[in-house]
Design a protein around this motif. Sequence first.
Motif, short mmCIF file in Angstrom:
data_model
loop_
_atom_site.label_atom_id
_atom_site.label_comp_id
_atom_site.label_asym_id
_atom_site.label_seq_id
_atom_site.Cartn_x
_atom_site.Cartn_y
_atom_site.Cartn_z
N ASP A 80 3.16 -4.95 4.73
CA ASP A 80 2.75 -4.35 3.28
C ASP A 80 2.68 -2.84 2.42
O ASP A 80 1.68 -2.47 3.30
N ASP A 81 2.93 -2.86 1.28
CA ASP A 81 2.99 -1.49 0.73
C ASP A 81 1.40 -1.51 -0.53
O ASP A 81 1.06 -2.44 -0.62
N LEU A 82 1.04 -0.27 0.11
CA LEU A 82 -0.75 0.19 -0.44
C LEU A 82 -1.02 1.46 -1.10
O LEU A 82 -0.79 2.69 -1.21
N THR A 83 -1.17 0.65 -2.53
CA THR A 83 -1.28 1.66 -3.87
C THR A 83 -2.63 1.77 -3.86
O THR A 83 -3.33 1.43 -4.33
N VAL A 84 -3.76 3.17 -4.19
CA VAL A 84 -4.78 3.43 -4.16
C VAL A 84 -4.73 4.14 -5.58
O VAL A 84 -4.35 5.09 -5.61
N VAL A 85 -5.26 3.71 -6.33
CA VAL A 85 -5.62 4.55 -7.87
C VAL A 85 -7.29 4.66 -8.12
O VAL A 85 -8.26 3.74 -7.32
N LYS A 86 -7.21 4.47 -8.74
CA LYS A 86 -9.07 5.60 -9.41
C LYS A 86 -9.33 3.67 -10.33
O LYS A 86 -8.82 3.69 -11.09
N SER A 87 -10.22 3.49 -10.50
CA SER A 87 -11.24 2.61 -10.61
C SER A 87 -11.77 3.05 -12.30
O SER A 87 -12.27 3.75 -12.07
N LYS A 88 -11.84 2.48 -13.37
CA LYS A 88 -11.61 2.63 -14.45
C LYS A 88 -13.50 2.40 -14.76
O LYS A 88 -14.34 2.89 -15.39
#
Lengths: 324, 126
Positions: free
Chosen positions: A102-110
Motif C-alpha cells: 500500500d502506498d503512503l502519502t504524508v502531509v502536514k495537518s491543518k
Amino acid sequence: MEHYLNALRDALKKQKMATLEIEDIVADHREMIEEAIANGLQPEAIESMFGQVDTLAASLASESQSAESAKKADSKKKQSTQYAKTFSPKGPYHVQIKLTIDDLTVVKSKDAAIHLTADSDWREKDYLISFEKDTLTLSAPKASPSFLRFFTGGTSKAMHFTLALPETPVCASFTAETISSDIGLLKTTAETLKLKTISGDIISRDCTANALAFNTVSGTIESTHLEAESASISLISGDSHLSQLNLGNTLSIETVSGDLKVQGGATKTLLVRTVSGDFSATDFYPEKVSLRSVSGDVSLKNSRKSDIEIVAKKTVSGAIKIAP
Amino acid sequence: MNTQFKRGIIELCVLSVLADEDLYGYAVIQRLAEHIDVKDNTIYPILRRLSKEGYFETVIRESSEGAARKYYQMTKKGFAYYVSLRDRWDAFIGGVYAIITQKGEKDGTLFKRLARRFEEAEDGDT
C-alpha cells in the motif's frame, strides 16, 4: 440533414430526455454529419451511417441512464469504503509504519491532530492501527495475509493511505518500512525521520528533520528542499536525485550500483561510498569530503569556488573529480 | 454479434483511439470504421456516456477548414480506467485464444477431427 436532425430531436423527446441534452446531442450530430458530407457522404446515406433515429435515441437514453447509475454507485462506494480516523497527541508523538504494497502519502495537518485516511477498498481486518503511549502504529497485515497476497499475486488492490501530521505537538520520530509501497512526504517535519523500502520509491518535498535516513534496495529516491542536521541516503540499485539539500552536519551516501545526483545545497561533511554507482553533485558546497569508490565515478562540480577539505579520496577504477 | 459484447468492445476501441490522441466525434467514428463495422452508430452514445462519466473532457477547437469542432480529450480518470480495462481485456482475450485454439493447435486439425467423428457417427447410424 435537417430532416434527420429533426427526426432525431423528436425521437429523443420521446425518450423523455432533457431539452438541453437533446440540443447538445443534435448539435454533435450536426457537426458529425457536416463532416461526413464534406468527406463525401451522400445525404441519403446519413441514416445508414448514423443509425435509425429511434434506435439511436433508445441507445442514447440507455447509455445516459447507465452513466447516471455508475455515478451513483461510484459515490456510494466512496462513502462506504473510505476510512478516516483522527488521533490527538498530547505531546511529542511517534509514528511507526509497516506496509507491504500500500502506498503512503504524508502531509502536514491543518490542526493539532493526526489524521489517517485510506482511499481505496477499505479492509479493516487486514490492518493494525493503534495510538497508544504517544505512538501511532499502522501495519499491514495483522498476521500476514497481505504479505502472502503480494507473493501469490492475489487480486486485492493496493490501498493508498494519507497521513496528516501536525507540526505542533512535534513528531519525535517517524519510521516507515515497506516492501513495494511508494512513500511520499510533503512538508513533513520530524526529529528523526527513517524510511526504508525494498522496491518502493521515496519522494520528499520540503521536509525537515534532525536525523534523517532514506534507505531503498531497488526503488528510487527523489527529494527537493530537504533540511536536516544529518542525513544518510542508502541505495543498492535504484537511482536517486536530491536537490536543494541543506545539512547542518553530515550527509552520508552509500550506493552499490545506483547512480545518485545532488543538485544545490550545502553540508559540513560529505561522505560518499560507492561500488559501481556514479555520484555527481552540482552547486553543492561541502566543507569536508570523504569520497570512496570502487568503479563508480564521483564528481563535484560547482559554479563558484569554495574551500573543501579532502579527508579521503580513494578509488580503484573510477574517476574522482572536484571542480573548481 | 451480441449487443452487450459489441458495446464493451466498442468502448475499449473508443478509449484506445482517444488514449492515443484527442479527436473530434466524426474522426473517432472514422478511426473505428477503418477496422470494424460501425454502421448502426453505437459509437456516439458510448462516447457520450464515457464523457459523462468523466473519462473525457470536451474542448472546442477551431479547424483550418472552417467550423469549430468538439474534441474529446482523455482525462487522468479516463486513462486509469483504460489501463484497467486493457489489463482485464488482455487477460481475458489471452485466455479465450488459448481455449479456442486448443493450446496452439490449428483450427484445421480440430475441424478434421470433428468431421471424422461425425462421419463415424453417421456410419454407425446406417
